[in-house]
Design a protein around this motif. Structure first.
Motif, PDB file in Angstrom:
ATOM      1  N   CYS A 115      31.983  47.860  27.570  1.00 12.17           N
ATOM      2  CA  CYS A 115      33.315  48.425  27.365  1.00 12.17           C
ATOM      3  C   CYS A 115      34.294  47.726  28.293  1.00 12.17           C
ATOM      4  N   GLY A 116      35.570  47.980  28.081  1.00 12.94           N
ATOM      5  CA  GLY A 116      36.599  47.430  28.951  1.00 12.94           C
ATOM      6  C   GLY A 116      37.463  46.406  28.251  1.00 12.94           C
ATOM      7  N   LEU A 117      38.596  46.092  28.898  1.00 13.35           N
ATOM      8  CA  LEU A 117      39.576  45.172  28.342  1.00 13.35           C
ATOM      9  C   LEU A 117      39.429  43.759  28.894  1.00 13.35           C
ATOM     10  N   GLY A 118      38.908  43.626  30.109  1.00 16.92           N
ATOM     11  CA  GLY A 118      38.795  42.333  30.761  1.00 16.92           C
ATOM     12  C   GLY A 118      38.586  42.533  32.244  1.00 16.92           C
ATOM     13  N   ILE A 119      39.043  41.544  33.039  1.00 13.15           N
ATOM     14  CA  ILE A 119      38.935  41.667  34.486  1.00 13.15           C
ATOM     15  C   ILE A 119      40.316  41.580  35.124  1.00 13.15           C
ATOM     16  N   ARG A 120      40.454  42.232  36.281  1.00 12.50           N
ATOM     17  CA  ARG A 120      41.690  42.164  37.055  1.00 12.50           C
ATOM     18  C   ARG A 120      41.397  41.349  38.310  1.00 12.50           C
ATOM     19  N   ILE A 121      42.303  40.420  38.592  1.00 16.52           N
ATOM     20  CA  ILE A 121      42.220  39.620  39.796  1.00 16.52           C
ATOM     21  C   ILE A 121      43.352  40.046  40.701  1.00 16.52           C
ATOM     22  N   GLY A 122      43.034  40.252  41.953  1.00 14.42           N
ATOM     23  CA  GLY A 122      44.053  40.609  42.922  1.00 14.42           C
ATOM     24  C   GLY A 122      43.804  39.921  44.246  1.00 14.42           C
ATOM     25  N   VAL A 123      44.719  40.105  45.163  1.00 13.50           N
ATOM     26  CA  VAL A 123      44.628  39.570  46.510  1.00 13.50           C
ATOM     27  C   VAL A 123      44.874  40.722  47.463  1.00 13.50           C
ATOM     28  N   ARG A 124      44.050  40.817  48.509  1.00 13.54           N
ATOM     29  CA  ARG A 124      44.249  41.868  49.503  1.00 13.54           C
ATOM     30  C   ARG A 124      44.090  41.277  50.899  1.00 13.54           C
ATOM     31  N   THR A 125      44.604  41.971  51.879  1.00 18.47           N
ATOM     32  CA  THR A 125      44.454  41.555  53.260  1.00 18.47           C
ATOM     33  C   THR A 125      43.018  41.818  53.683  1.00 18.47           C
ATOM     34  N   SER A 126      42.348  40.746  54.185  1.00 16.35           N
ATOM     35  CA  SER A 126      40.944  40.891  54.553  1.00 16.35           C
ATOM     36  C   SER A 126      40.454  39.609  55.203  1.00 16.35           C
ATOM     37  N   GLY A 127      39.343  39.709  55.892  1.00 18.76           N
ATOM     38  CA  GLY A 127      38.657  38.531  56.403  1.00 18.76           C
ATOM     39  C   GLY A 127      39.327  37.887  57.595  1.00 18.76           C
ATOM     40  N   CYS A 128      38.693  36.818  58.068  1.00 13.51           N
ATOM     41  CA  CYS A 128      39.186  36.157  59.269  1.00 13.51           C
ATOM     42  C   CYS A 128      40.388  35.260  59.010  1.00 13.51           C
ATOM     43  N   SER A 129      40.625  34.871  57.746  1.00 11.21           N
ATOM     44  CA  SER A 129      41.786  34.029  57.446  1.00 11.21           C
ATOM     45  C   SER A 129      42.974  34.814  56.911  1.00 11.21           C
ATOM     46  N   GLY A 130      42.782  36.091  56.632  1.00 14.30           N
ATOM     47  CA  GLY A 130      43.922  36.922  56.284  1.00 14.30           C
ATOM     48  C   GLY A 130      43.955  37.502  54.886  1.00 14.30           C
ATOM     49  N   MET A 131      43.443  36.785  53.871  1.00 12.22           N
ATOM     50  CA  MET A 131      43.521  37.284  52.499  1.00 12.22           C
ATOM     51  C   MET A 131      42.203  37.011  51.773  1.00 12.22           C
ATOM     52  N   ALA A 132      41.891  37.855  50.799  1.00 11.14           N
ATOM     53  CA  ALA A 132      40.683  37.679  49.999  1.00 11.14           C
ATOM     54  C   ALA A 132      40.964  38.049  48.549  1.00 11.14           C
ATOM     55  N   TYR A 133      40.225  37.429  47.648  1.00 11.57           N
ATOM     56  CA  TYR A 133      40.341  37.743  46.229  1.00 11.57           C
ATOM     57  C   TYR A 133      39.571  39.023  45.932  1.00 11.57           C
ATOM     58  N   VAL A 134      40.097  39.801  44.997  1.00  4.01           N
ATOM     59  CA  VAL A 134      39.458  41.035  44.554  1.00  4.01           C
ATOM     60  C   VAL A 134      39.307  40.952  43.046  1.00  4.01           C
ATOM     61  N   LEU A 135      38.116  41.265  42.550  1.00  2.00           N
ATOM     62  CA  LEU A 135      37.845  41.279  41.111  1.00  2.00           C
ATOM     63  C   LEU A 135      37.359  42.663  40.721  1.00  2.00           C
ATOM     64  N   GLU A 136      37.848  43.168  39.590  1.00  2.00           N
ATOM     65  CA  GLU A 136      37.385  44.450  39.079  1.00  2.00           C
ATOM     66  C   GLU A 136      37.539  44.472  37.558  1.00  2.00           C
ATOM     67  N   PHE A 137      36.738  45.299  36.927  1.00  2.00           N
ATOM     68  CA  PHE A 137      36.859  45.463  35.481  1.00  2.00           C
ATOM     69  C   PHE A 137      38.109  46.270  35.162  1.00  2.00           C
ATOM     70  N   VAL A 138      38.707  45.997  34.017  1.00  2.00           N
ATOM     71  CA  VAL A 138      39.906  46.710  33.574  1.00  2.00           C
ATOM     72  C   VAL A 138      39.536  47.587  32.378  1.00  2.00           C
ATOM     73  N   ASP A 139      39.786  48.881  32.523  1.00  2.00           N
ATOM     74  CA  ASP A 139      39.573  49.808  31.428  1.00  2.00           C
ATOM     75  C   ASP A 139      40.892  50.282  30.836  1.00  2.00           C
ATOM     76  N   GLU A 140      41.966  50.224  31.639  1.00  2.00           N
ATOM     77  CA  GLU A 140      43.300  50.634  31.179  1.00  2.00           C
ATOM     78  C   GLU A 140      44.326  49.618  31.636  1.00  2.00           C
ATOM     79  N   LEU A 141      45.202  49.253  30.743  1.00  2.00           N
ATOM     80  CA  LEU A 141      46.296  48.351  31.062  1.00  2.00           C
ATOM     81  C   LEU A 141      47.315  49.083  31.927  1.00  2.00           C
ATOM     82  N   GLN A 142      47.735  48.467  33.021  1.00  2.00           N
ATOM     83  CA  GLN A 142      48.801  48.999  33.856  1.00  2.00           C
ATOM     84  C   GLN A 142      50.109  48.371  33.381  1.00  2.00           C
ATOM     85  N   ALA A 143      51.173  49.118  33.376  1.00  2.00           N
ATOM     86  CA  ALA A 143      52.458  48.648  32.842  1.00  2.00           C
ATOM     87  C   ALA A 143      52.926  47.355  33.486  1.00  2.00           C
ATOM     88  N   GLU A 144      52.643  47.164  34.763  1.00  2.49           N
ATOM     89  CA  GLU A 144      53.139  45.983  35.469  1.00  2.49           C
ATOM     90  C   GLU A 144      52.204  44.772  35.373  1.00  2.49           C
TER      91      GLU A 144
END
Length: 107
Positions: free
Chosen positions: A22-51
């Motif tokens: 099930c699901g629509l696809g994957i969401r890619i994001g960036v968050r503050t993390s790690g020793c260099s400052g930013m990390a990629y985040v991946l998650e499954f998408v079940d609902e489209l967000q307006a933005e």
């Protein structure tokens, strides 16, 4: 296009979605993390967000929120196999440095 998806990445995403069932696809994001400052985040998408911005290739959908798009603009999402390891790889032209373990980056 602000982000591109290779055919290998699209095939991998499609396999993951079929395996999940099930699901629509994957969401890619960036968050503050790690020793260099930013990390990629991946998650499954079940609902489209307006933005969400949606990018498609060969039936695979990739969703990105506007805050993360600033850091991902121009990125190519690829799927690579290196020895026993395989996974999605971000070829991000905005990255100025990465940590030694490869888990985080700086823009």
């Amino acid at each position: 296009m602000p982000i591109s998806v290779s055919s290998a990445a699209a095939s991998h995403i499609n396999r993951q979605m079929v395996g999940r069932g099930c699901g629509l696809g994957i969401r890619i994001g960036v968050r503050t993390s790690g020793c260099s400052g930013m990390a990629y985040v991946l998650e499954f998408v079940d609902e489209l967000q307006a933005e969400d911005q949606v990018f498609e290739r060969d039936g695979a959908s990739v969703y990105i929120d506007p805050k993360s798009m600033v850091y991902l603009d121009g990125t190519e999402l690829d799927f690579v196999k290196e020895g026993l390891n395989e996974g999605l790889k971000f070829n991000n032209p905005n990255v100025s440095a990465e940590c030694g373990c490869g888990e985080s980056f700086t823009v």
